[in-house]
Design an enzyme around this catalytic site. Sequence first.
Site, mmCIF file in Angstrom:
data_model
loop_
_atom_site.group_PDB
_atom_site.id
_atom_site.type_symbol
_atom_site.label_atom_id
_atom_site.label_comp_id
_atom_site.label_asym_id
_atom_site.label_seq_id
_atom_site.Cartn_x
_atom_site.Cartn_y
_atom_site.Cartn_z
ATOM 1 N N LYS A 138 0.845 -1.195 0.000
ATOM 2 C CA LYS A 138 0.000 0.000 0.000
ATOM 3 C C LYS A 138 0.873 1.234 0.000
ATOM 4 C CE LYS A 138 -2.354 1.581 3.611
ATOM 5 N NZ LYS A 138 -3.395 1.746 4.625
ATOM 6 N N ASP A 192 -1.649 6.344 16.337
ATOM 7 C CA ASP A 192 -0.898 5.390 15.532
ATOM 8 C C ASP A 192 0.499 5.910 15.236
ATOM 9 O OD1 ASP A 192 -1.563 7.447 13.897
ATOM 10 O OD2 ASP A 192 -2.298 6.214 12.254
#
Lengths: 330, 330
Positions: free
Chosen positions: B69, B228
Site C-alpha cells: 500500500k 498510531d
Amino acid sequence: MKTLLLKKDEVRRLIGMTEVIDAVEEAYKAFNSDQVEQPDYIGIDLPSPRGEIDFKLGYYKANEVISMKASSGGFLDNPTAHGVPNGMATIFLFDARSGALICVMDGSLILGLRTGASGAVSVKALARKDARKITSVGTGNQARMQIRAINEIMKIEELHAWDNNRDTLFKYKTDIESEYGIPVIMANSKKEAVEQADILITTTRGKGSLVEADWVKPGTHIVAIGTDQRGKQELDPELFRNAKLVVDSISQCTEKGETWHPLDRNIITRNDIHGEIGEVLLGWKPGRESDDEITIFDSTGMAIQDNTTASKIYQNAVANNVGTFFQFFE
Amino acid sequence: MKTLLLKKDEVRRLIGMTEVIDAVEEAYKAFNSDQVEQPDYIGIDLPSPRGEIDFKLGYYKANEVISMKASSGGFLDNPTAHGVPNGMATIFLFDARSGALICVMDGSLILGLRTGASGAVSVKALARKDARKITSVGTGNQARMQIRAINEIMKIEELHAWDNNRDTLFKYKTDIESEYGIPVIMANSKKEAVEQADILITTTRGKGSLVEADWVKPGTHIVAIGTDQRGKQELDPELFRNAKLVVDSISQCTEKGETWHPLDRNIITRNDIHGEIGEVLLGWKPGRESDDEITIFDSTGMAIQDNTTASKIYQNAVANNVGTFFQFFE
C-alpha cells in the site's frame, strides 16, 4: 488526476541507451549531492522453487519524483507453471509535490538498461582513453547490455569473451557481431581472455573468485557487475590490494558488493576505497591518474538509477503522447 | 498476463462493511497464526506544507497474496495547488506464487473501512454483550466509520458524541441519525459523554490525554483508534492501570500506539498487556471475563488488514467482471 500506464513495448521504444547513460550519470551525481533519499529496501523471500520480491524506494529532489520499483526474481517454475517470466518488475512513479501516482510502467527492461549504462559511465570516468579491447566474463543478457552501452561511448576494436558453455559463448559471439559489428574472440580459457583486456567486465553472478589477480595487466579497468548480494563473488580479492576502487555506494558495496570480499579478508580497509563514482563524476575526486593503474568499479545498483531512468521514460511518453491514461479516482 | 485496475468508485461498490469486518478478523487471526509477513514500512517525509508517503508491505500465506500500500497524507496544499486530496492511497497486489502484479486499486477508501472494522471486531471480542450505549470522542470520517461497522454487529441504542466544535458535532448528529436511525446526544462536555459509555471510541488523533481515568465506568470497552504515531495521545495513562489491554500488534502498539504512554510512565509494563487481538479471536486467550472489567483495544493498523480487505475486493471484482484489465507485457 490521471495515471499514465506504460507497457513493456512502449518503454522499449521510449528510451535509447544514450539517454539511459545520461540518466545513470545524473543519478550518480545526485546521490553525492544530497539530492537523493533511498531508504533500505524491503522484500519477501519465498520458499523454493519461488524466489523473492523486493521493493526499492528512491526520491530524487531535483525532479521531485518518488519511484518505487517492485521486482521479482528466481521464480524457477514461472514459465511452465504460470506462463510468466522467472522475474518481473514494475515501476511506480509518484509526484513528490502532491504524493499522486503519476505513472505505472513495466520495469522489466529498466534493470538491464540502467545496469548496462552503469558500466559505460564507469568506463568514461575510469578507463584509459586508448582502451580498445574488452573482455567479457559472462555471456548472458547483462553481458550484452554492457557492450550495447559501452559501444555508445567508445570504439570497441575487439571483444574477448569467455563462458564455460561453448554453445552459449558461440551464441554471444554471433549476436554481438551481427548487432554491433565488433569481432568477438571466443577465449579458450578465462586467463587467456582476461590477459587481453583493456576493460574487463564480469557479469556472471558467480559464487566464487573467477578472475585471478595476476591475470590482470596494468592499466585495466574492471567493471564488476555480477556481485550485488552477500555470497556472490567474481574477483580474486587480491586484485583489490593495489587497485583504485570506486563504488556506486560505499554503504551498499561494503555490505554486499564485490568490495565485501577484500574487506572481509583484510586485504583492504574501508579507507582504501577511493570513493563513490558520483564524487569522481562531480570532479571532487580524481578518476584514473595513470595509464598503469588498475581501476575497479563495483556496481551494486541503486534505486536512484531506476528513478532517473524511469522519469526520463515518463517524460518522453508525455512529450510523445505514448501510453494509456487511467483515472483511479475523480 | 493481465493486471486488473480498479477505480475508487468500483472499490466502493465491490465490498460491504460486513465483508470488511470478516477480512479484518481473518487478518488478526492470520497475524497470530504464523501466516503473515509484514516488514517494517518505508517512507519519505517531505518538508511542510507537504506530508509523507509511506509504503506498507504484507504477505498473507493462506491466500498467497502480497500487498503493497502506497499512502500519502498531510499534503496541505494539494486541493488548491494540485487539485487532488491531501492524502491518496493505492494498493498493489502481487500473486505470491509467481510474483506477478495482479491488481492496482485505488486505496483511499480501504484505510477508513478496515479501521472502522477493527473497532467492530474488538467490540465482538471484548465489549459486554449487553452494551447498548456508545460514546464517540471525535466526529470525523473515522468516527462515522466506527459507527457504520459497529452498527453491523450490535444494536446501538444511543450515541453520545462530543466535539469542541458544535457545528461539526451537529453535522455528525445529523449524518448518523439520518443514515442509521441511531439517536445522537450532543454532549456538553467530554466527561458527560464518557460517563454514559458502554463502549467508548476515540478517533481524534489527539496529541494529549482527552479522557480522564475516573470518568470511565466499570465494564466499559474502549476502542482507541486515534493514536498510531509517537506523539499522539487520547487516553489518560492511568486508565491502563486496572484495565485489560488488548492490542493489534504488541510491537507496533508499544512503539507508537496509545499503549506507549502508560509504558513510558511506568504505569504498566509490557507484561501487563493481555495479548494481541488475534490471540483472543483464536481462543488462545480469554476476552472479557466479567461485566465489571474495563477493556481497552489499542489499534495502530497493520498491513495485513489492507491485504485481506484488498484481496476480498479483488476476488469480488473478478467474480463480478468489474474493473479494467491492462496488459503491461505480452
